[in-house]
Every structure is written in structure tokens, then in C-alpha cells.
Design an enzyme around this catalytic site. Sequence first.
Site, short mmCIF file in Angstrom:
data_model
loop_
_atom_site.label_atom_id
_atom_site.label_comp_id
_atom_site.label_asym_id
_atom_site.label_seq_id
_atom_site.Cartn_x
_atom_site.Cartn_y
_atom_site.Cartn_z
N SER A 50 0.83 -1.19 -0.20
CA SER A 50 -0.07 -0.07 0.01
C SER A 50 0.88 1.32 0.15
O SER A 50 0.33 2.41 -0.15
CB SER A 50 -0.97 -0.23 1.09
OG SER A 50 -0.14 -0.28 2.50
N ASP A 88 5.64 -6.97 2.77
CA ASP A 88 5.13 -7.33 1.61
C ASP A 88 5.99 -7.84 0.53
O ASP A 88 6.82 -6.98 -0.19
CB ASP A 88 3.99 -6.23 1.10
CG ASP A 88 2.62 -6.66 1.15
OD1 ASP A 88 2.35 -7.83 1.48
OD2 ASP A 88 1.82 -5.68 1.25
N LYS A 118 5.21 -11.20 3.33
CA LYS A 118 4.02 -11.67 3.13
C LYS A 118 3.57 -11.67 1.64
O LYS A 118 4.06 -10.88 1.01
CB LYS A 118 3.02 -10.57 3.95
CG LYS A 118 1.31 -10.53 3.34
CD LYS A 118 0.39 -9.78 4.20
CE LYS A 118 0.20 -8.55 3.96
NZ LYS A 118 -0.17 -8.26 2.46
N GLU A 184 -8.88 -9.94 4.04
CA GLU A 184 -9.16 -8.48 3.67
C GLU A 184 -10.60 -8.48 2.92
O GLU A 184 -10.88 -9.14 2.23
CB GLU A 184 -8.13 -7.95 2.81
CG GLU A 184 -8.44 -6.56 2.37
CD GLU A 184 -7.19 -5.56 1.80
OE1 GLU A 184 -6.09 -6.26 1.73
OE2 GLU A 184 -7.64 -4.63 1.17
#
Length: 267
Positions: A50, A88, A118, A184
Site C-alpha cells: 500500500s 510485502d 507476506k 481483507e
Amino acid sequence: MLNNLKRVRTRHLALAKNSSEPISMLTAYDALTARVFDEAGIDVLLVGDSAANVMLGLDSTLEITLDEIIMMARAVTRATRRALVVVDMPFGTYEASDEDAVRNAVRIMRETGAAAVKLEGARTSTIGRIVDAGIPVMGHLGFTPQSVHALGGHRVQGRDADAARLIEKARAVEAAGAFSLVVEMIPAAVGADVSAAVDIPVIGIGAGNGTDGQVLVWADAMGMSAHSPSFVRQYAALGDQLRQAAESYRNDVRERTFPSTQESFDH
Ligand code: KIV
């Protein structure tokens, strides 16, 4: 238990789940915020992709590169004493082959000092290969932003018949060796069912209050994003405060009221 730890490790998250102690996780992309969130006692800091939107002003998470996320993760680990830092794996760094995935996960671990990576999707073979290399993996199911186009936009996942499929995927990710799982944008009841179906801690974002922990994108939760998803609670209005502070500074400069004599050297 989590509160008393000098350093949060992956095994502590499993212990937290066993004792029904909720796990807190926030994104962080730089030393400035990582230090503050670590001091606040956040258990896990996620150097999320993000960052593409939040830090780089890009339209989607697909655009961030491995080099960019490694640079941010280095800053986060430098400023972190207690929290577990997870990084990530960006889009394109683990899909082509398991060899690629292991090579890129090794780069992340070697160059950042983070504790885990991740990756999105029920990629059991890839997760298994990275875990075999000694690298803890956090999974990510439900709405997976790197697949935004395949999923037809930002849509709630795991509804109706898809709920059972999601639970199967969660079990597969666990069986592949992941130590934890992010879910999510799924219905709250499904979030609770996934958490009950696996032994690894499940961290929810837009997944209701029945998961083992919660994660938010910090800029959404602290009022720094232009638009926040409806599942985000606003904990601060930092964007407004920063704007007002910058305006005050600008006015003081224009009116020559800053610096004062106390704020100047006299010789
Ligand atoms: O990149 C990110 O911020 C994430 C969270 C939404 C979990 O993956």
C-alpha cells in the site's frame, strides 16, 4: 503476554491466539512512523505494498518495485525495537516461479532485517518453498489488492458459496507453513469462521471483529488519506492538523513574526 515482550516474534502471535489476546498491526513505510507506532506498542508493523498509494502517490499497489519496498523496509526496521516487522512481496516478485519467489524473499530478509514476508493468494507451493528456506510467511486472502483487475475492482470477497472456498484456502495456506494470515474485505461472520478454522493467527482488515487481530493502513486511520474505506475508524485528523500547522508557519514567515529573537543567535 504481548505487552510484556521486549521483541515480538512469530511464535508470540501463535501464543496470543491460543490465549485469545488480540494482535494489533499497522502499516509503516518509514522510520518516522515506525518509531512512533513501535513506541505505542503496536505488535506487528507491515511494510505493505500500500506504500505504492500512500507514499509514492501511485494508482495501485501493482506499481511498487522490490527495490522501493526494500528501501522503505530498511528504514522501518532501523526504527523498530519491539514490533515484528513483515514486508510485502511486491506484484511480480513471486508469481513466475518458486525459485524467483525464494530469491526475492531472501533479498528482502537479507537487505532489510525484517522478520517475515507476506504474499497474496493461496500459493501453497510458493509459501512452502519460502518457508523451507527458513523465512516466515504471512498469507493474505479475501480481497487481494494485487489482483484488483482479476477481481473486478475493490469488492467484498467470500460471500455465500465463496465462504467455504475461502476457508479451504486458509487451511491450505496454513498447511503450506504460513505462520499467520491476513484476510481483507470479507463478511464479519466469515472472518470469524476463518479464524476458528485454522490454528494460525488471522489478522483482519475489513473482516469484522471475530478475527485474532486487526490491521489498518496507518494513513487511512490517522486522517492522512484523501479517501478511506468505510471499514476504517478515524483515530486522528493528522492531515488537517499538518495543513493548519503549515499554514501557521507560512503566515509567521510572511508576517516576519518567525523567528523571534529567542529563536535567533545573537552573535
Ligand atoms: O499493503 C498493505 O497495506 C496490506 C494491508 C491492506 C494488509 O497488505
